[in-house]
Design a protein around this motif. Structure first.
Motif, short mmCIF file in Angstrom:
data_model
loop_
_atom_site.label_atom_id
_atom_site.label_comp_id
_atom_site.label_asym_id
_atom_site.label_seq_id
_atom_site.Cartn_x
_atom_site.Cartn_y
_atom_site.Cartn_z
N SER A 28 -6.78 -24.95 -17.27
CA SER A 28 -5.45 -25.56 -17.29
C SER A 28 -4.41 -24.69 -16.59
O SER A 28 -3.22 -25.02 -16.60
CB SER A 28 -5.01 -25.80 -18.75
N GLY A 29 -4.86 -23.56 -16.02
CA GLY A 29 -3.95 -22.72 -15.25
C GLY A 29 -3.32 -21.58 -16.02
O GLY A 29 -2.42 -20.92 -15.51
N ASP A 30 -3.78 -21.32 -17.25
CA ASP A 30 -3.19 -20.26 -18.06
C ASP A 30 -3.79 -18.91 -17.66
O ASP A 30 -5.00 -18.70 -17.74
CB ASP A 30 -3.47 -20.54 -19.54
N VAL A 31 -2.94 -17.97 -17.23
CA VAL A 31 -3.42 -16.70 -16.70
C VAL A 31 -4.11 -15.87 -17.77
O VAL A 31 -5.12 -15.19 -17.51
CB VAL A 31 -2.28 -15.92 -16.02
N GLU A 32 -3.61 -15.91 -19.01
CA GLU A 32 -4.27 -15.18 -20.09
C GLU A 32 -5.65 -15.77 -20.38
O GLU A 32 -6.60 -15.05 -20.70
CB GLU A 32 -3.41 -15.19 -21.35
N GLY A 33 -5.75 -17.08 -20.26
CA GLY A 33 -7.04 -17.73 -20.44
C GLY A 33 -8.02 -17.31 -19.35
O GLY A 33 -9.21 -17.07 -19.63
N MET A 34 -7.54 -17.22 -18.10
CA MET A 34 -8.40 -16.77 -17.01
C MET A 34 -8.92 -15.36 -17.25
O MET A 34 -10.11 -15.07 -17.08
CB MET A 34 -7.62 -16.81 -15.69
N TYR A 35 -8.02 -14.48 -17.66
CA TYR A 35 -8.41 -13.09 -17.91
C TYR A 35 -9.40 -13.01 -19.07
O TYR A 35 -10.44 -12.34 -18.96
CB TYR A 35 -7.17 -12.25 -18.21
N GLU A 44 -3.91 -6.36 -15.91
CA GLU A 44 -5.18 -5.65 -16.11
C GLU A 44 -6.34 -6.27 -15.35
O GLU A 44 -7.42 -5.67 -15.25
CB GLU A 44 -5.52 -5.61 -17.60
N ALA A 45 -6.14 -7.44 -14.80
CA ALA A 45 -7.27 -8.19 -14.25
C ALA A 45 -7.90 -7.52 -13.04
O ALA A 45 -9.14 -7.50 -12.91
CB ALA A 45 -6.81 -9.61 -13.88
#
Length: 309
Positions: A233-240, A269-270
């Motif tokens: 859904s585009g959530d950066v924390e979800g991607m990480y 941190e990614a």
């Protein structure tokens, strides 16, 4: 001709409304302009709104100001938004004055925006005052922000009563905050249910929170599912979180994909985790293939280094 620009203004205005409904925006804009110049306040407001939605803040400001000067309360609110969104610090005070004027005339969203401004500025006392008034007038987001301020102050019973009221109507923010409170108290079952409801009500970040609960319980497959909901859904924390989850399970190619996306969106941190994962991925390829095949596998992996931010 008065507030509505006479017959000429009304004719052009109603024609523009019809064109706008048929999504003929360019033609509608031309007729709104004709009616606006004839003094039709409704046309001035609608023309300003078209400019605002197109990102044309200077033009929107001109027409919102014309309509506001004629007494249109919605235009006063719109003018405040244009002034605030201009990024010019010299316009902030005028924007706040417009929000106050519109709020005093009954615009609840103006009252709410005042609360947001003062909350971001660190003036929680002033923010609380505006959120309280907006919440009393039925603004649901204001009620959730008001509850958040009171929780930070330690006034939990009254704040939680507000949140429960909004959660009963599936407000995503209220559900998520209640989930955090339940988690702090150790009621992980309730926390998980609330996070799931929050996600389904529209808050993508709640999927990350649900995934973290599964991860803490060492249920990594379920954590992957919920991190995946957020990531896709585009959530950066979800991607990480998804990237880290996959990396720990040695699914490094997939992990690098999501870590690269998170790094590209500025996750602090990614990129570092991507570098570690990429190094381990290369080591794994080298250990299981002849050197030339390993090099070819790395070239064809499709995992490019993440962009610098």
């Amino acid at each position: 001709m008065g507030r509505y620009g006479g017959l000429k203004g009304w004719t052009a205005y109603f024609s523009a409304v019809g064109l706008a409904k048929r999504e003929r925006t360019g033609d509608a804009r031309r007729l709104y302009l004709r009616a606006a110049e004839a003094g039709n306040v409704n046309a001035q407001y609608n023309l300003a709104l078209l400019h605002f939605e197109a990102g044309e803040l200077d033009e929107a400001t001109v027409w919102f100001r014309r309509a506001a000067d004629a007494g249109d309360v919605g235009a006063v609110h719109g003018l405040a938004r244009c002034l605030m969104d201009s990024g010019d610090p010299d316009r902030v005070e005028e924007a706040l004055a417009c929000y106050r004027k519109a709020a005093d005339l009954g615009r609840v969203d103006s009252r709410y925006n005042l609360g947001l401004h003062f909350k971001v500025a660190g003036n929680e006392e002033e923010a609380e005052r505006h959120f309280e008034k907006a919440a009393a007038a039925g603004h649901r987001d204001a009620a959730v922000h008001l509850a958040g301020i009171r929780i930070e102050r330690g006034d939990h019973p009254e704040a939680e009563a507000l949140l429960e009221r909004e959660a009963a109507e599936d407000h995503p923010g209220a559900l998520d905050i209640l989930g955090h409170l339940a988690e702090r108290r150790g009621d992980l079952s309730r926390a998980g249910t609330l996070y799931e409801r929050s996600y389904r009500a529209g808050f993508v970040g709640a999927a990350v929170n649900r995934g973290l609960l599964y991860q803490a319980a060492r249920d990594t497959p379920m954590a992957e599912i919920w991190f995946g909901h957020a990531a896709r859904s585009g959530d950066v924390e979800g991607m990480y979180a998804l990237g880290v989850n996959l990396a720990k399970r040695k699914r490094r190619g997939e992990a690098m994909h999501w870590l690269a996306k998170a790094a590209g969106l500025g996750h602090p941190e990614a990129e570092h985790v991507w570098q570690i994962t990429a190094a381990r991925h290369r080591q794994s390829l080298s250990a299981h293939k002849p050197q030339d095949s390993a090099d070819e596998g790395q070239r064809n992996s499709g995992n490019e280094p993440p962009p610098r931010t």
